[in-house]
Design an enzyme around this catalytic site. Structure first.
Site, mmCIF file in Angstrom:
data_model
loop_
_atom_site.group_PDB
_atom_site.id
_atom_site.type_symbol
_atom_site.label_atom_id
_atom_site.label_comp_id
_atom_site.label_asym_id
_atom_site.label_seq_id
_atom_site.Cartn_x
_atom_site.Cartn_y
_atom_site.Cartn_z
ATOM 1 N N THR A 106 -3.781 6.086 -21.803
ATOM 2 C CA THR A 106 -3.597 4.774 -21.210
ATOM 3 C C THR A 106 -2.156 4.373 -21.510
ATOM 4 O O THR A 106 -1.499 4.974 -22.364
ATOM 5 C CB THR A 106 -4.552 3.729 -21.819
ATOM 6 O OG1 THR A 106 -4.475 3.828 -23.235
ATOM 7 C CG2 THR A 106 -5.977 3.953 -21.368
ATOM 8 N N TYR A 113 0.847 -1.206 0.000
ATOM 9 C CA TYR A 113 0.000 0.000 0.000
ATOM 10 C C TYR A 113 0.878 1.250 0.000
ATOM 11 O O TYR A 113 1.837 1.321 0.773
ATOM 12 C CB TYR A 113 -0.871 0.030 1.269
ATOM 13 C CG TYR A 113 -2.321 -0.245 0.981
ATOM 14 C CD1 TYR A 113 -2.978 0.418 -0.058
ATOM 15 C CD2 TYR A 113 -3.050 -1.146 1.748
ATOM 16 C CE1 TYR A 113 -4.314 0.160 -0.326
ATOM 17 C CE2 TYR A 113 -4.382 -1.400 1.478
ATOM 18 C CZ TYR A 113 -5.015 -0.742 0.441
ATOM 19 O OH TYR A 113 -6.323 -0.994 0.182
ATOM 20 N N GLU A 162 -0.531 4.836 -0.427
ATOM 21 C CA GLU A 162 -1.305 6.066 -0.620
ATOM 22 C C GLU A 162 -0.433 7.301 -0.421
ATOM 23 O O GLU A 162 0.352 7.360 0.530
ATOM 24 C CB GLU A 162 -2.467 6.155 0.375
ATOM 25 C CG GLU A 162 -3.702 5.462 -0.110
ATOM 26 C CD GLU A 162 -3.929 4.177 0.645
ATOM 27 O OE1 GLU A 162 -2.908 3.504 0.977
ATOM 28 O OE2 GLU A 162 -5.085 3.855 0.899
ATOM 29 N N LYS A 188 -1.811 0.761 -24.912
ATOM 30 C CA LYS A 188 -2.169 0.670 -26.334
ATOM 31 C C LYS A 188 -0.877 0.776 -27.164
ATOM 32 O O LYS A 188 -0.028 -0.097 -27.081
ATOM 33 C CB LYS A 188 -3.202 1.746 -26.673
ATOM 34 C CG LYS A 188 -4.517 1.572 -25.902
ATOM 35 C CD LYS A 188 -5.572 2.522 -26.357
ATOM 36 C CE LYS A 188 -6.901 2.254 -25.694
ATOM 37 N NZ LYS A 188 -7.136 3.057 -24.486
ATOM 38 N N ARG A 200 -1.722 -2.469 -18.498
ATOM 39 C CA ARG A 200 -3.001 -1.749 -18.487
ATOM 40 C C ARG A 200 -2.985 -0.691 -17.407
ATOM 41 O O ARG A 200 -2.714 -0.995 -16.245
ATOM 42 C CB ARG A 200 -4.143 -2.712 -18.156
ATOM 43 C CG ARG A 200 -4.532 -3.441 -19.326
ATOM 44 C CD ARG A 200 -5.688 -4.342 -19.278
ATOM 45 N NE ARG A 200 -5.688 -4.786 -20.639
ATOM 46 C CZ ARG A 200 -6.285 -4.150 -21.628
ATOM 47 N NH1 ARG A 200 -7.041 -3.109 -21.409
ATOM 48 N NH2 ARG A 200 -6.155 -4.578 -22.852
ATOM 49 N N ASP A 216 -6.672 13.800 -24.863
ATOM 50 C CA ASP A 216 -6.697 12.381 -24.471
ATOM 51 C C ASP A 216 -6.039 11.609 -25.614
ATOM 52 O O ASP A 216 -6.657 11.356 -26.645
ATOM 53 C CB ASP A 216 -8.139 11.935 -24.247
ATOM 54 C CG ASP A 216 -8.233 10.448 -23.935
ATOM 55 O OD1 ASP A 216 -7.228 9.726 -24.108
ATOM 56 O OD2 ASP A 216 -9.314 9.999 -23.524
HETATM 57 N N1 DSN Z 1 -11.624 0.533 -25.099
HETATM 58 C C1 DSN Z 1 -10.683 1.438 -25.708
HETATM 59 C C2 DSN Z 1 -10.596 1.272 -27.170
HETATM 60 O O1 DSN Z 1 -10.638 0.164 -27.605
HETATM 61 O O2 DSN Z 1 -10.474 2.246 -27.900
HETATM 62 C C3 DSN Z 1 -10.922 2.832 -25.339
HETATM 63 O O3 DSN Z 1 -11.035 2.946 -23.987
#
Ligand code: DSN
Length: 448
Positions: free
Chosen positions: A243, A50, A52, A246, A252, A216
């Site tokens: 994120t 933990y 925080e 990707k 993730r 974003d």
């Molecule tokens: N689920 C993602 C995507 O596939 O674009 C976006 O959050």
């Protein structure tokens, strides 16, 4: 310690999923294959801790592996035992800042949705207006879809594409809405848009109305750090959310990058654009999250260091080259592409206009032969979300497995053949065998 995996059911499912990933080709544009080092960090003992709060930020901008032995000033944590976690988080933050040219990074968001929510919470009061891309035109659920929690708190207004054959955004309409509604945030970012937006024009519109400029970049973060997509910070944007799993090819999770002054996150801070980094830190913790996932932060730090290597630039360039080649091969076979093609890692196809089949049926047929993509709405789609007119695909994962431009023609041929054979199980099995044989020659993990 017992090294055998004691849960037979889960063990079998992990093996089955590894086989599925090995024997098929991943074409979902938001997925990728991480390195075994990222996997090892994510599966490490940091899952037990933990943490925080935050590490000390002093000396952060120059922090790197060579300084791990240095004394670190007292942190801002609520639990003891943070000697190693502080170093991990500082490394992750410093590497993320170097990658994107940011003044500060918050590496704690559990996901992209949490990252976006934290920025809204940092800058807006309930009822404030946020201007973002319409979900139906390629925007994202967390940019104000009526079904989200954010849409209950904030007032989202939307812009869209003016011409879906080129993907041109309706900037005049965007400006008109901004001047009329005076949004607190102008939000640029998409999950189904294949062109590069005019960041300079959007920044100028946002500045005119005194809005926070937020990008974003979840889909294209890896392309930005790889130098094949513009970086919104170069146009005066204040915040980038993304994120990490990707095109960035990490675990993730979420990440928030910002420009401004970094100060003590435990002290209340005036709401000014200069204070954005600290407002965001306070918004992530304690504003919208509890304990950070330190094992994921360790894996993020590994992925950031991989993305800092020169080979990552080669990878990002290859992703765009492969996607453009695949788009061309598909067009030759009669696929109708939204926006007329692609500048990035993603292709959106109107399969209903192309072949008179909806996206759900196309996804199912293509899945049956071992190629994975997703059904997707197209702009102004007359069909419902579970049976939309489109499919969405891309090459970030396939490029990680080593595919080049020459491999795109067979993929395009398989896609069309699967759609045509959708009612013919024997033919689908024949095609699946071809895909499996092709995939068995490819490595599964990046950097191995
Ligand atoms: N689920 C993602 C995507 O596939 O674009 C976006 O959050």
């Amino acid at each position: 310690m017992n090294n055998t995996f004691p849960d037979q059911a889960i063990s079998d499912l992990i093996k089955a999923e590894a086989l599925r990933q090995r024997e098929g080709l991943e074409l979902i544009p938001s997925e990728n294959y991480v390195s075994s080092a990222v996997m090892a960090a994510q599966g490490s003992v940091f899952t037990n801790k933990y943490s925080e709060g935050y590490p000390s930020f002093t000396g952060l901008t120059t922090y790197d592996d060579s300084r791990l032995a240095e004394e670190i000033l007292p942190d801002k944590r609520y639990y003891g035992g943070q000697f190693n976690t502080d170093r991990i988080e500082r490394l992750a933050i410093a590497r993320a800042c170097r990658l994107f040219g940011a003044d500060h990074a918050n590496v704690q968001p559990h996901s992209g949705a949490q990252a976006n929510m934290a920025v809204y919470h940092a800058w807006c009061e309930p009822g404030d207006t946020i201007l973002g891309m319409d979900l139906g035109h390629g925007g994202h659920l967390t940019h104000g879809s009526p079904v989200t929690q954010a849409a209950r708190i904030y007032n989202f207004v939307r812009y869209g594409q003016k011409d879906i054959t080129t993907g041109e955004i309706d900037y005049d309409e965007l400006e008109k809405i901004a001047l009329e509604k005076k949004p607190k945030i102008v939000l640029v970012g998409y999950s189904a848009y294949s062109r590069i937006p005019d960041f300079a024009r959007m920044a100028a519109i946002g500045k005119k109305v005194g809005a926070l400029l937020m990008a974003d970049m979840a889909h294209v973060a890896g392309l930005i750090v790889g130098g094949v997509h513009p970086n919104p910070f170069d146009f005066g944007f204040h915040v980038i959310t993304t994120t990490t799993h990707k095109t960035l090819r990490g675990p993730r999770g979420g990440l928030i990058l910002s420009r401004g002054v970094v100060s003590n996150p435990l002290k209340k801070t005036a709401k000014t654009l200069a204070n954005i980094p600290t407002l965001i830190d306070r918004s992530v913790f304690p504003g919208t999250q509890g304990g950070p996932l330190m094992h994921v932060i360790a894996a993020k730090a590994v992925a950031f260091s991989e993305a800092l290597r020169p080979e990552f630039k080669t990878y990002a360039k290859q992703v765009v080259a492969n996607t453009q080649q695949l788009a061309q091969e598909m067009q030759k076979l009669g696929f109708v592409l939204i926006a007329g093609g692609t500048d990035n890692h993603l292709i959106l196809v109107d399969v209903m206009s192309s072949f008179g089949v909806d996206g759900a049926l196309a996804e199912e047929a293509i899945d049956a032969i071992g190629l994975t993509l997703n059904k997707n709405a197209i702009p102004n789609d007359p069909l419902p979300p579970f049976k939309p007119s489109g499919i969405r695909l891309g090459t970030p994962a396939a490029t990680t497995r080593g595919l080049k431009e020459k491999d795109m023609k067979p993929i395009a041929l398989w896609l069309k053949a699967a759609i045509e054979a959708r009612d013919n199980q024997k033919e689908l099995r024949r095609l699946q065998k071809q895909v499996k044989e092709f995939c068995h020659q490819l490595p599964l993990f990046s950097w191995d």
